[in-house]
Design a protein around this motif. Structure first.
Motif, PDB file in Angstrom:
ATOM      1  N   GLN A   1       0.829  -1.214   0.000  1.00  0.00           N
ATOM      2  CA  GLN A   1       0.000   0.000   0.000  1.00  0.00           C
ATOM      3  C   GLN A   1       0.858   1.256   0.000  1.00  0.00           C
ATOM      4  O   GLN A   1       0.511   2.260  -0.638  1.00  0.00           O
ATOM      5  N   ARG A   2       1.993   1.198   0.673  1.00  0.00           N
ATOM      6  CA  ARG A   2       2.907   2.352   0.678  1.00  0.00           C
ATOM      7  C   ARG A   2       3.405   2.647  -0.733  1.00  0.00           C
ATOM      8  O   ARG A   2       3.491   3.811  -1.144  1.00  0.00           O
ATOM      9  N   LEU A   3       3.737   1.602  -1.482  1.00  0.00           N
ATOM     10  CA  LEU A   3       4.182   1.798  -2.861  1.00  0.00           C
ATOM     11  C   LEU A   3       3.072   2.386  -3.717  1.00  0.00           C
ATOM     12  O   LEU A   3       3.294   3.286  -4.529  1.00  0.00           O
ATOM     13  N   LEU A   4       1.845   1.889  -3.558  1.00  0.00           N
ATOM     14  CA  LEU A   4       0.730   2.411  -4.345  1.00  0.00           C
ATOM     15  C   LEU A   4       0.428   3.860  -3.994  1.00  0.00           C
ATOM     16  O   LEU A   4       0.044   4.653  -4.858  1.00  0.00           O
ATOM     17  N   ASN A   5       0.613   4.208  -2.725  1.00  0.00           N
ATOM     18  CA  ASN A   5       0.309   5.581  -2.304  1.00  0.00           C
ATOM     19  C   ASN A   5       1.410   6.570  -2.661  1.00  0.00           C
ATOM     20  O   ASN A   5       1.126   7.703  -3.082  1.00  0.00           O
ATOM     21  N   ASP A   6       2.678   6.163  -2.511  1.00  0.00           N
ATOM     22  CA  ASP A   6       3.773   7.135  -2.527  1.00  0.00           C
ATOM     23  C   ASP A   6       4.713   7.027  -3.718  1.00  0.00           C
ATOM     24  O   ASP A   6       5.470   7.965  -3.969  1.00  0.00           O
ATOM     25  N   PHE A   7       4.730   5.912  -4.431  1.00  0.00           N
ATOM     26  CA  PHE A   7       5.722   5.768  -5.489  1.00  0.00           C
ATOM     27  C   PHE A   7       5.291   6.535  -6.736  1.00  0.00           C
ATOM     28  O   PHE A   7       4.255   6.249  -7.327  1.00  0.00           O
ATOM     29  N   ALA A   8       6.115   7.504  -7.112  1.00  0.00           N
ATOM     30  CA  ALA A   8       5.885   8.249  -8.352  1.00  0.00           C
ATOM     31  C   ALA A   8       6.965   7.853  -9.350  1.00  0.00           C
ATOM     32  O   ALA A   8       6.749   7.002 -10.207  1.00  0.00           O
ATOM     33  N   GLU A   9       8.165   8.472  -9.207  1.00  0.00           N
ATOM     34  CA  GLU A   9       9.264   8.108 -10.093  1.00  0.00           C
ATOM     35  C   GLU A   9      10.581   7.956  -9.339  1.00  0.00           C
ATOM     36  O   GLU A   9      11.611   7.715  -9.946  1.00  0.00           O
ATOM     37  N   ASP A  10      10.535   8.105  -8.021  1.00  0.00           N
ATOM     38  CA  ASP A  10      11.743   7.974  -7.208  1.00  0.00           C
ATOM     39  C   ASP A  10      11.896   6.512  -6.783  1.00  0.00           C
ATOM     40  O   ASP A  10      11.283   6.051  -5.816  1.00  0.00           O
ATOM     41  N   THR A  11      12.726   5.786  -7.519  1.00  0.00           N
ATOM     42  CA  THR A  11      12.870   4.352  -7.250  1.00  0.00           C
ATOM     43  C   THR A  11      13.571   4.053  -5.931  1.00  0.00           C
ATOM     44  O   THR A  11      13.622   2.896  -5.507  1.00  0.00           O
ATOM     45  N   SER A  12      14.122   5.073  -5.292  1.00  0.00           N
ATOM     46  CA  SER A  12      14.770   4.828  -3.993  1.00  0.00           C
ATOM     47  C   SER A  12      13.759   4.385  -2.941  1.00  0.00           C
ATOM     48  O   SER A  12      14.147   3.832  -1.909  1.00  0.00           O
ATOM     49  N   LEU A  13      12.465   4.623  -3.192  1.00  0.00           N
ATOM     50  CA  LEU A  13      11.456   4.156  -2.243  1.00  0.00           C
ATOM     51  C   LEU A  13      11.506   2.636  -2.116  1.00  0.00           C
ATOM     52  O   LEU A  13      11.303   2.087  -1.029  1.00  0.00           O
ATOM     53  N   PHE A  14      11.783   1.932  -3.220  1.00  0.00           N
ATOM     54  CA  PHE A  14      11.906   0.475  -3.153  1.00  0.00           C
ATOM     55  C   PHE A  14      13.073   0.081  -2.250  1.00  0.00           C
ATOM     56  O   PHE A  14      12.991  -0.890  -1.496  1.00  0.00           O
ATOM     57  N   ALA A  15      14.179   0.814  -2.347  1.00  0.00           N
ATOM     58  CA  ALA A  15      15.334   0.514  -1.504  1.00  0.00           C
ATOM     59  C   ALA A  15      15.007   0.730  -0.029  1.00  0.00           C
ATOM     60  O   ALA A  15      15.399  -0.068   0.837  1.00  0.00           O
ATOM     61  N   GLU A  16      14.275   1.792   0.253  1.00  0.00           N
ATOM     62  CA  GLU A  16      13.894   2.074   1.642  1.00  0.00           C
ATOM     63  C   GLU A  16      12.985   0.977   2.186  1.00  0.00           C
ATOM     64  O   GLU A  16      13.188   0.471   3.301  1.00  0.00           O
ATOM     65  N   LEU A  17      11.976   0.587   1.397  1.00  0.00           N
ATOM     66  CA  LEU A  17      11.048  -0.443   1.850  1.00  0.00           C
ATOM     67  C   LEU A  17      11.735  -1.806   1.938  1.00  0.00           C
ATOM     68  O   LEU A  17      11.397  -2.622   2.804  1.00  0.00           O
ATOM     69  N   LEU A  18      12.687  -2.054   1.034  1.00  0.00           N
ATOM     70  CA  LEU A  18      13.445  -3.306   1.107  1.00  0.00           C
ATOM     71  C   LEU A  18      14.219  -3.383   2.409  1.00  0.00           C
ATOM     72  O   LEU A  18      14.237  -4.422   3.086  1.00  0.00           O
ATOM     73  N   GLU A  19      14.866  -2.298   2.775  1.00  0.00           N
ATOM     74  CA  GLU A  19      15.640  -2.278   4.021  1.00  0.00           C
ATOM     75  C   GLU A  19      14.733  -2.539   5.216  1.00  0.00           C
ATOM     76  O   GLU A  19      15.061  -3.338   6.107  1.00  0.00           O
ATOM     77  N   ASP A  20      13.558  -1.895   5.246  1.00  0.00           N
ATOM     78  CA  ASP A  20      12.618  -2.105   6.350  1.00  0.00           C
ATOM     79  C   ASP A  20      12.124  -3.549   6.383  1.00  0.00           C
ATOM     80  O   ASP A  20      12.047  -4.167   7.445  1.00  0.00           O
ATOM     81  N   PHE A  21      11.792  -4.088   5.209  1.00  0.00           N
ATOM     82  CA  PHE A  21      11.238  -5.435   5.172  1.00  0.00           C
ATOM     83  C   PHE A  21      12.294  -6.468   5.555  1.00  0.00           C
ATOM     84  O   PHE A  21      11.984  -7.446   6.244  1.00  0.00           O
TER      85      PHE A  21
END
Length: 719
Positions: A424-444
């Motif tokens: 849900q975080r990806l659907l809400n916040d991901f636009a074009e900054d792929t670093s969000l995947f790196a942040e969520l990967l680290e958390d997960f």
């Protein structure tokens, strides 16, 4: 009531929790209260989400069984009373806020110093340390908030009367947990968690409150409080994400791979939005415009439990039609972008049909179609680098959740909730900054590491228990063999047979399990049994019997005491043993009469079989020739392999956690480490051959999907 967990009505839900209406407070103060309540509620949720893991770790490290039970009981109480504690905390906060500046929010918790127990003193010292740490970090922001609240109320507001002060917040938590049936050690642990997950973000509460009041003209001249702690935390997070995200960007290998795939993807062109693609005069839209259209659609991806038909091609076609109408020019998608849409679409088609994944997980991952498509459009390295954060995140989610058992909405565990939250975080916040995947990967990864470590501990306990069961079976077999060698086929006094089978067998089992078959204790127990049987066999020389009886009686008493035989039963046995010895000295067999009933004899005609709590789940089977391939598959199974059992209404997923070669047993547990199935090799091979069990492919999801799509594209087309 079902909407309380959603974002929009949360403040209203919290507001309804207040016990005292607040007509006397200005609207501005109500806004400050609601913002603070939202932050506090989130902190409490984080606290309880992590309390289970913390208490479990402490139970696992505890050496004393009483301490372990203490922590396990605390885990159970927290689960049962979590909602009431959260509600009580917010109710107390609202009451204190309603009477701001009038009473001390901690007055109910204060006690005279001479009545304070040692436990209360220790708890008070812990709270004072927590409060001191908050004040050292955020004291200036709290002072400014106090001045602004005082100015708004137009009356003095002392520090102890501030309902947002750290001491008051601790007081609310203690008051809410007053009825929690846990000891001091657990309360101190909970206070530490309260500091970590609630008080750590006190600066955010104070900062937002100060900002809101200053913007409304309440002491705007006060200089902004230092935001060092909050800003440092955010900067550290951004730097960590930047390090992980440095690998995201143009990738020559990825570009080359995609270019080679475009030839294979060419036959699929024109299948997507054909009414627009077939128009020769249509102008292609840029990749940037396509990304904006996808970002728009991303926010309308339906939840997994909704039955809405959301087909990406149709949705994009409708948007392109609208763009064409507004611009007055036919618009289409670039060929390369269309190829990428088709490629990612094939990947997700494979994922949606991959029965190696639980159905609920497939439905969740399908919601990542648009975010992964956007990543692929931005960075072709998604297909060439196994270390790509988006690719790794997909693989980690699939690997962690392969053991789901289709949980309902009321049975979702912490992993299920974390996966939902990540997507849900990806659907809400991901636009074009792929670093969000790196942040969520680290958390997960951090979350999953704790989850995996906890499950591994439980799996190890299951393995230890299975090894213990094997040793118990071996010991039982040895004891049965010893008893049958001495008793079977002969007539013995019933009281002796009963004592040996029911009680002395336990002495033998204990000696074998504790010290082994080569130990002196095992030999002594066998010798005592032999001496007993010899002593009751007539005829006996009285003098010889008198010499052996004292040592025999002592050995019998010591052995029976070690297995805690009932004292009345022990006394009755020795009384009858005395009669048997007298009869053996007289050289007579048991005759009917006054002692006949008590000293009756029995023929041990069949093998003695000792009772055991749990028998093997499957008896050994003969392996048919047709099952030889399945047996070889069973022999190749590695520890950690997942299988799905299909012999019941609901499929059961379980993992091989132990292979006990000495008893030919394979033990399987569910995702939490609890044993759910066991087979021997032949019976599991038979189940595989019949289709009652199937081995799951738990390889990396993205790699499996990409390989399957490439194989499909390389297949010759035609008849």
């Amino acid at each position: 009531m079902q909407k309380e967990g959603k974002v929009v009505p949360l403040a209203a839900a919290i507001d309804r929790g207040g016990r005292t209406p607040l007509p006397c407070l200005p609207v501005l103060l109500l806004q400050v209260r609601d913002k603070a309540a939202l932050q506090l509620r989130q902190g409490l949720q984080d606290l309880f989400d992590n309390a289970d893991d913390t208490l479990f770790e402490m139970a696992d490290k505890a050496f004393d069984r009483g301490d372990q039970n203490l922590y396990f009981e605390a885990m159970r109480d927290l689960r049962l009373k979590r909602k009431s504690i959260e509600r009580g905390f917010l109710d107390t906060f609202y009451d204190a806020y309603a009477r701001m500046g009038q009473v001390d929010p901690l007055a109910r918790l204060a006690e005279p110093g001479d009545l304070r127990s040692k436990a209360q003193a220790e708890r008070t010292a812990a709270i004072e340390g927590m409060v001191a740490r908050v004040l050292s970090r955020d004291g200036i922001a709290l002072q400014q908030l106090g001045l602004r609240l005082q100015a708004l109320l137009d009356r003095p507001l002392y520090e102890q009367h501030n309902p947002l002060g750290p001491a008051a917040l601790c007081g609310y938590f203690l008051e809410a947990g007053r009825n929690l049936g846990v000891g001091l050690r657990v309360k101190l642990v909970l206070l530490k968690l309260f500091e970590r997950y609630v008080l750590r973000d006190a600066d955010i509460i104070y900062g937002e409150a100060n900002q809101l009041l200053a913007a409304a003209g309440v002491l705007p001249e006060l200089p902004p409080a230092p935001r060092r702690r909050a800003e440092d935390r955010r900067m550290r997070a951004r730097r960590g994400v930047a390090k992980l995200g440095q690998a995201v960007g143009p990738d020559a290998a990825g570009q080359a791979l995609f270019a080679s795939l475009q030839t294979l993807l060419a036959p699929l062109r024109g299948q997507f939005a054909p009414r627009l693609q077939a128009v020769a005069t249509a102008q292609p839209i840029s990749t940037a415009d396509l990304l904006r259209l996808l970002s728009h659609l991303q926010h309308y991806v339906p939840a997994t439990h909704e039955d809405e038909d959301f087909e990406l091609g149709q949705q994009l076609e409708q948007l392109l039609l609208r763009v064409s109408v507004r611009s007055g020019t036919r618009r289409r998608i670039e060929v390369a972008d269309e190829d990428m849409i088709n490629l990612v679409g094939r990947l997700f088609a494979f994922i949606r049909n991959d029965d190696n994944l639980p159905a609920s997980l497939r439905a969740l991952i399908a919601r990542l179609h648009i975010p992964l498509l956007k990543v692929a459009l931005l960075d072709k390295g998604l297909f060439s680098r196994a270390s790509h954060p988006a690719r790794r995140l997909l693989n980690e989610i699939a690997g962690a959740a392969i053991g789901w058992e289709c949980p309902g909405t009321s049975l979702r565990d912490s992993l299920h909730l974390r996966v939902e939250r990540t997507i849900q975080r990806l659907l809400n916040d991901f636009a074009e900054d792929t670093s969000l995947f790196a942040e969520l990967l680290e958390d997960f990864l951090a979350f999953n590491q704790d989850e995996r470590r906890r499950n591994e501990l439980l799996e190890q306990r299951t393995r230890d228990a299975e090894e213990g069961r094997v040793r118990a079976r071996q010991a039982r077999h040895q004891v049965q063999q010893a008893l049958n060698q001495r008793l079977r086929g002969q007539v013995w006094p019933q009281v002796v047979v009963q004592m040996l089978v029911q009680s002395w067998s336990q002495v033998l089992l204990l000696a074998w399990l504790k010290q082994g078959a080569a130990s002196q204790a095992w030999r002594d127990a066998l010798q005592t049994m032999d001496t007993l049987l010899a002593s009751i066999t007539p005829p006996q020389a009285p003098q010889a019997l008198l010499q052996k009886v004292p040592g025999l009686l002592k050995a019998l008493r010591d052995g029976l005491a070690s297995v805690a035989l009932d004292s009345a039963a022990t006394r009755e046995f020795f009384l009858q043993l005395e009669q048997l010895h007298l009869r053996a000295c007289a050289g007579t067999e048991g005759q009917p009469g006054s002692e006949g009933q008590r000293l009756s004899e029995v023929l041990v005609a069949e093998d003695i079989v000792l009772a055991i709590a749990e028998e093997p789940a499957c008896a050994p089977l003969h392996v048919a020739h047709a099952q030889a391939a399945a047996l070889r598959q069973v022999q190749r199974l590695r520890i950690g392999t997942w299988v799905e059992v299909l012999d019941e209404d609901e499929p059961l997923r379980c993992k091989l956690v132990a292979r006990v070669d000495s008893s030919d047993r394979l033990v399987f547990s569910n995702r939490t480490g609890m044993k759910v199935r066991e087979w021997n090799a032949a019976s599991l091979a038979q189940a595989l051959h019949r289709g009652e069990v199937r081995v799951l492919d738990d390889g990396l999801l993205f790699e499996r999907a990409l390989e399957a799509v490439l194989d499909e594209l390389r297949q010759p087309r035609g008849v």
